[in-house]
Scaffold this active site. Structure first.
Site, PDB file in Angstrom:
ATOM      1  N   GLU A  51      60.976  44.068  42.196  1.00  0.00           N
ATOM      2  CA  GLU A  51      62.440  43.903  42.341  1.00  0.00           C
ATOM      3  C   GLU A  51      63.071  43.366  41.054  1.00  0.00           C
ATOM      4  O   GLU A  51      64.177  43.751  40.663  1.00  0.00           O
ATOM      5  CB  GLU A  51      62.731  42.936  43.494  1.00  0.00           C
ATOM      6  CG  GLU A  51      64.196  42.674  43.732  1.00  0.00           C
ATOM      7  CD  GLU A  51      64.922  43.897  44.257  1.00  0.00           C
ATOM      8  OE1 GLU A  51      64.623  44.326  45.380  1.00  0.00           O
ATOM      9  OE2 GLU A  51      65.788  44.428  43.538  1.00  0.00           O
ATOM     10  N   GLY A  58      68.659  36.808  32.924  1.00  0.00           N
ATOM     11  CA  GLY A  58      68.664  35.343  32.914  1.00  0.00           C
ATOM     12  C   GLY A  58      67.597  34.751  33.812  1.00  0.00           C
ATOM     13  O   GLY A  58      67.065  35.418  34.710  1.00  0.00           O
ATOM     14  N   LYS A 105      64.842  51.303  33.233  1.00  0.00           N
ATOM     15  CA  LYS A 105      65.362  50.920  34.550  1.00  0.00           C
ATOM     16  C   LYS A 105      65.885  52.139  35.307  1.00  0.00           C
ATOM     17  O   LYS A 105      65.661  52.274  36.516  1.00  0.00           O
ATOM     18  CB  LYS A 105      66.488  49.885  34.394  1.00  0.00           C
ATOM     19  CG  LYS A 105      65.986  48.513  33.939  1.00  0.00           C
ATOM     20  CD  LYS A 105      67.162  47.641  33.529  1.00  0.00           C
ATOM     21  CE  LYS A 105      66.752  46.246  33.126  1.00  0.00           C
ATOM     22  NZ  LYS A 105      67.824  45.514  32.432  1.00  0.00           N
ATOM     23  N   LYS A 152      59.821  46.177  33.414  1.00  0.00           N
ATOM     24  CA  LYS A 152      60.307  47.554  33.595  1.00  0.00           C
ATOM     25  C   LYS A 152      59.677  48.522  32.600  1.00  0.00           C
ATOM     26  O   LYS A 152      59.453  49.691  32.913  1.00  0.00           O
ATOM     27  CB  LYS A 152      61.837  47.621  33.567  1.00  0.00           C
ATOM     28  CG  LYS A 152      62.560  47.218  32.281  1.00  0.00           C
ATOM     29  CD  LYS A 152      62.551  45.883  31.870  1.00  0.00           C
ATOM     30  CE  LYS A 152      63.115  44.625  32.044  1.00  0.00           C
ATOM     31  NZ  LYS A 152      64.217  44.044  31.508  1.00  0.00           N
TER      32      LYS A 152
END
Ligand code: NAP
Ligand code: HSE
Length: 425
Positions: free
Chosen positions: A129, A302, A205, A105
């Site tokens: 994504e 994660g 983001k 990002k």
């Protein structure tokens, strides 16, 4: 069925998660999606952890040029992170005509406007994504669903590390450093966790999500950013006593041509759905003028959740080919867009004062003179002839509150303005 070869650059948390899914679910993906994906090469700077995973040495690449020139490799996953050398590597891969799937990002928020034209010019794609909200498919939704809606709001909890820290501090009374250490050990934090705790990660983001939602570039530099490092155990306690939970929120709104974007901690009413989003979970609210409110919820960080987003992009890229943004991805907002800095919000303000008659009224006067209306005020005496005063305000203008605080700080009986946290209305 034709074998589709790919490569991965950076086999750490996310790259490792994607690797495990691609290998572990290989037969399932082949049967259900009709693509036989093989990881031909992996580029990393330390191959010892890869050897420990049992990855054969012939898969280790020596350079990005080796990946770019390999005619068998169709697509490369970038999960190294950071701006350089990731930018140079991605550029090299795109120029060789191969699509890139990235979770980066920071790179996207800073250089999307340079990278997308390179992908277009080389008939390949840049898929991302995994860059926002971990395994939650909000980017795909913004691109493919409710296409006829005007999106008026995109907001929520979009950083797993800070949500993990704040949750631990709130529910277990855990101290900040311990909670951050745990988030790092669990693979949620960025290589430099300053990016998480100071709000940069959420700012990047929101820049990506806001640009997609509002169909205009929302530069990350135009987004107000405050992190969680100033939030104290006292603020968390005060929030709870007043019926709130503290969360790091990213808020983007579009009203006509006015766009508001900010990242900061906020008092969230305990009954609000965002208050119950805990640990490394994330939640994003979208509002469309036709669809109304939607909430996306799931693991925001994660290995496997983010790996899931990477694998989904890999399959999409191999099966459907590239798509590009449907707005002018120039790095600047459209000319008619007004970026709003003086937004409306409620505020929690905590001030230490001399415990003397009239102090509260002097502070109230300053707030009132600036048009800031008080919703609630409490005062707790301390042992050293000081008192802690806590105010909640009604929705007020950001600039008016900041101006008030400058004046209040200089009042004779005010010892310190300890905290100011915005309140989600
Ligand atoms: P990570 O665990 O540190 O993995 C990065 C991997 O890339 C490591 O193996 C690292 O090697 C390697 N690497 C770094 N620089 C390299 C270079 N110049 N050449 C070759 N290999 C290099 O990081 P991560 O958490 O997976 O994050 C990777 C990316 O995913 C970042 O852009 C991050 O923002 C994004 N992301 C992360 C998560 C998450 O939950 N962690 C979620 C969404 C998105 P060393 O170990 O030697 O440094
Ligand atoms: N460091 C990021 C977070 C990883 O904690 O949300 C997911 O983007």
């Amino acid at each position: 069925m034709k074998v589709r070869n790919i490569a991965i650059m950076g086999l750490g948390t996310v790259g490792g998660g994607a690797y495990d899914i691609l290998v572990g679910n290989h037969d399932y993906i082949k049967r259900t999606r009709g693509v036989d994906i093989r990881i031909k090469k992996i580029l990393d700077r330390d191959y010892a952890p890869l050897e420990k995973r049992g990855i054969p040495r012939e898969k280790f690449a020596e350079s990005v040029e080796e990946l770019a020139s390999d005619k068998d490799i169709e697509l490369v996953v970038e999960t190294m992170g950071g701006v350089e050398p990731a930018k140079t590597f991605i550029t090299t891969i795109l120029k060789s005509g191969k699509s890139v799937v990235t979770a980066n990002k920071e790179l996207l928020a800073k250089h999307w406007s340079e990278l997308e034209p390179i992908a277009k010019a080389n008939n390949c794609g840049l898929f991302f994504e995994a860059s926002c909200v971990g395994g939650v498919p909000v980017i795909r939704a913004l691109g493919e669903s409710f296409q006829g809606d005007k999106i008026t709001a995109v907001y929520g909890i979009i950083n797993g590390t800070t949500n993990y820290i704040l949750s631990k501090m709130t529910s277990e009374g855990c101290d900040y450093a311990t909670a951050l250490g745990e988030a790092q050990a669990l693979g949620y934090a960025e290589a430099d966790p300053t990016s998480d705790v100071d709000g940069y990660d959420a700012q990047y983001k929101l820049s990506i999500l806001g640009s997609l939602a509002f169909h205009t570039c929302l530069p990350y530099t135009s987004i107000l950013r405050e992190g969680i490092s100033k939030i104290t155990a006292n603020d968390i306690r005060n929030a709870r006593d007043l019926g709130y939970i503290i969360k790091l929120l990213a808020i983007g709104k579009r009203d006509g041509n006015r766009v508001e974007a900010r990242v900061h901690p906020a008092f969230v009413p305990a009954k609000h759905p965002l208050a119950s989003v805990s640990g490394a979970y994330n939640a994003v609210y979208l509002n469309g003028d036709a669809v109304g409110d939607l909430m996306f919820f799931g693991a925001g960080a994660g290995a496997r959740p983010t790996g899931s987003a990477i694998v989904s992009d890999v399959i999409k890229a191999l099966k459907d080919g590239p798509t590009y943004t449907d707005f002018d991805n120039s790095g600047r907002p459209d000319k008619d867009i007004e970026l709003v800095g003086d937004f409306m919000s409620g505020y929690y303000i905590c001030i230490t004062v001399d415990d003397k008659a009239g102090v509260l009224s002097r502070i109230s006067t300053v707030l009132g003179d600036n048009g800031v209306s008080i919703k609630a005020a409490t005062q707790e005496p301390s042992s050293d002839e000081s008192a802690t005063v806590v105010f909640l305000t009604h929705a007020a203008r950001e600039h008016a509150v900041m101006q008030s605080l400058k004046t209040i700080e200089n009042l004779a009986s005010v010892r310190s303005v300890d905290s100011t946290v915005r309140v989600l209305e």
